[in-house]
Design a protein around this motif. Structure first.
Motif, short mmCIF file in Angstrom:
data_model
loop_
_atom_site.label_atom_id
_atom_site.label_comp_id
_atom_site.label_asym_id
_atom_site.label_seq_id
_atom_site.Cartn_x
_atom_site.Cartn_y
_atom_site.Cartn_z
N ASP A 1 0.84 -1.20 0.00
CA ASP A 1 0.00 0.00 0.00
C ASP A 1 0.88 1.25 0.00
OD1 ASP A 1 -2.01 1.86 0.26
OD2 ASP A 1 -2.49 1.37 2.34
N ASP B 1 -11.31 -6.98 -7.26
CA ASP B 1 -10.29 -6.50 -8.20
C ASP B 1 -8.93 -6.37 -7.51
OD1 ASP B 1 -12.03 -6.41 -10.33
OD2 ASP B 1 -12.52 -4.29 -10.06
N ASP B 2 -8.96 -5.92 -6.26
CA ASP B 2 -7.71 -5.81 -5.50
C ASP B 2 -7.08 -7.19 -5.30
OD1 ASP B 2 -8.19 -3.08 -5.20
OD2 ASP B 2 -9.30 -3.38 -3.33
N SER C 1 -9.17 -0.51 -2.20
CA SER C 1 -10.17 0.30 -2.91
C SER C 1 -10.95 1.22 -1.99
CB SER C 1 -11.15 -0.62 -3.66
OG SER C 1 -10.47 -1.33 -4.66
N LYS C 2 -10.95 0.88 -0.72
CA LYS C 2 -11.75 1.66 0.22
C LYS C 2 -11.10 1.69 1.59
CE LYS C 2 -16.39 1.72 2.32
NZ LYS C 2 -17.69 0.99 2.43
N TYR D 1 -10.47 -4.30 0.92
CA TYR D 1 -10.09 -4.75 -0.42
C TYR D 1 -11.27 -5.40 -1.14
CZ TYR D 1 -5.33 -4.17 1.41
OH TYR D 1 -4.18 -3.67 1.96
N ASN D 2 -11.42 -5.11 -2.44
CA ASN D 2 -12.49 -5.76 -3.20
C ASN D 2 -11.91 -6.87 -4.07
OD1 ASN D 2 -11.32 -4.55 -5.45
ND2 ASN D 2 -12.87 -2.93 -5.61
N GLU E 1 -3.07 -0.70 -3.52
CA GLU E 1 -3.81 0.19 -2.64
C GLU E 1 -5.23 -0.33 -2.47
OE1 GLU E 1 -2.51 4.60 -3.32
OE2 GLU E 1 -2.61 3.64 -5.28
#
Length: 251
Positions: free
Chosen positions: A22, A43-44, A30-31, A40-41, A28
């Motif tokens: 990060d 995609d992460d 997403s939220k 993390y989602n 990084e």
């Protein structure tokens, strides 16, 4: 969404390493929650998978970041390329295993032969090194930096060279002492800046582009890696990562 400890358990990547990813903007979240917790989602998680594949192939972290951040990045194409490279690595490891088995069977018998070493693929490594050398000379051989370096160094006396090499050794030794720190640590970055200034003062104007090229060369060219690692195992990779971070911050 996944909390950082959940990502760590899912992937086996330590929380400390996720913090580092990060920090250098390689991965990084997403939220962030109101309490500043990383979230993390999917995609992460997919990006982290790509990172781990590149690490398995021994790519430097900043080079991985450049690839993944490229606007033309195509996940399917990259996965196919990664698969091919890992398959080649698998075949090489299988050849080494076969070589070990053959060597065990011949213990007490024949002396080690050239065939025992073919499995390591040194000829292929040599080809890659020669290709890299040719590309480097083609790229920099006629550059202003190359000409400036030739002009400066041609005037140095034996005493000048001893002083220059002595200064370089001090920087290497100081960086080697900091290998347990994050490459982005201020002490590390200060020494990296000293290294860039050392090059600019004694050889040529070391632009950010050239400095980033050197960072790659330190880990891509076995001769540079071997020379730098004399000051401490893994120093070349550590310097390369730190130099890339410096370039990101000063580009």
């Amino acid at each position: 969404m996944y909390k950082i400890n959940e990502v760590s358990k899912l992937t086996g990547v330590s929380i400390r390493m996720l913090h580092h990813y990060d920090k250098i903007r390689l991965l990084e979240p997403s939220k962030r929650t109101d309490s500043n917790y990383r979230m993390y989602n999917d995609d992460d998680i997919a990006r982290l998978y790509q990172i781990l594949l590149f690490k398995e192939l021994e790519f430097p972290l900043q080079e991985i970041k450049q690839i993944l951040d490229d606007k033309d990045f195509n996940r399917e194409e990259v996965l196919k390329a990664q698969r091919n490279l890992i398959f080649e690595k698998k075949q090489r490891l299988e050849r080494i295993l076969e070589s070990i088995d053959d060597t065990i069977e011949s213990l007490g018998g024949n002396v080690m032969s050239k065939d025992n070493f073919k499995a390591f693929g040194y000829e292929e490594v040599k080809k890659h090194q020669e290709k890299y050398k040719e590309e480097t000379e083609k790229r920099y051989g006629n550059s202003d930096a190359y000409k400036e370096s030739q002009e400066k160094t041609s005037k140095y006396s034996k005493n000048d060279w001893e002083n220059i090499m002595g200064e370089a050794s001090v920087i290497y030794e100081e960086l080697a002492k900091l290998r347990d720190k994050d490459p982005s640590d201020k002490l590390v970055q200060d020494l990296v800046e000293q290294w860039r200034n050392h090059i600019s003062t004694n050889f040529y104007n070391c632009t950010i582009e050239i400095f980033r090229g050197l960072a790659l060369m330190y880990v891509a060219d076995e001769r540079f890696t071997k020379n730098i690692d004399k000051y401490g195992e893994g120093l070349a990779q550590f310097m390369s990562d730190a130099m890339n971070i410096y370039c990101d911050n000063n580009g």
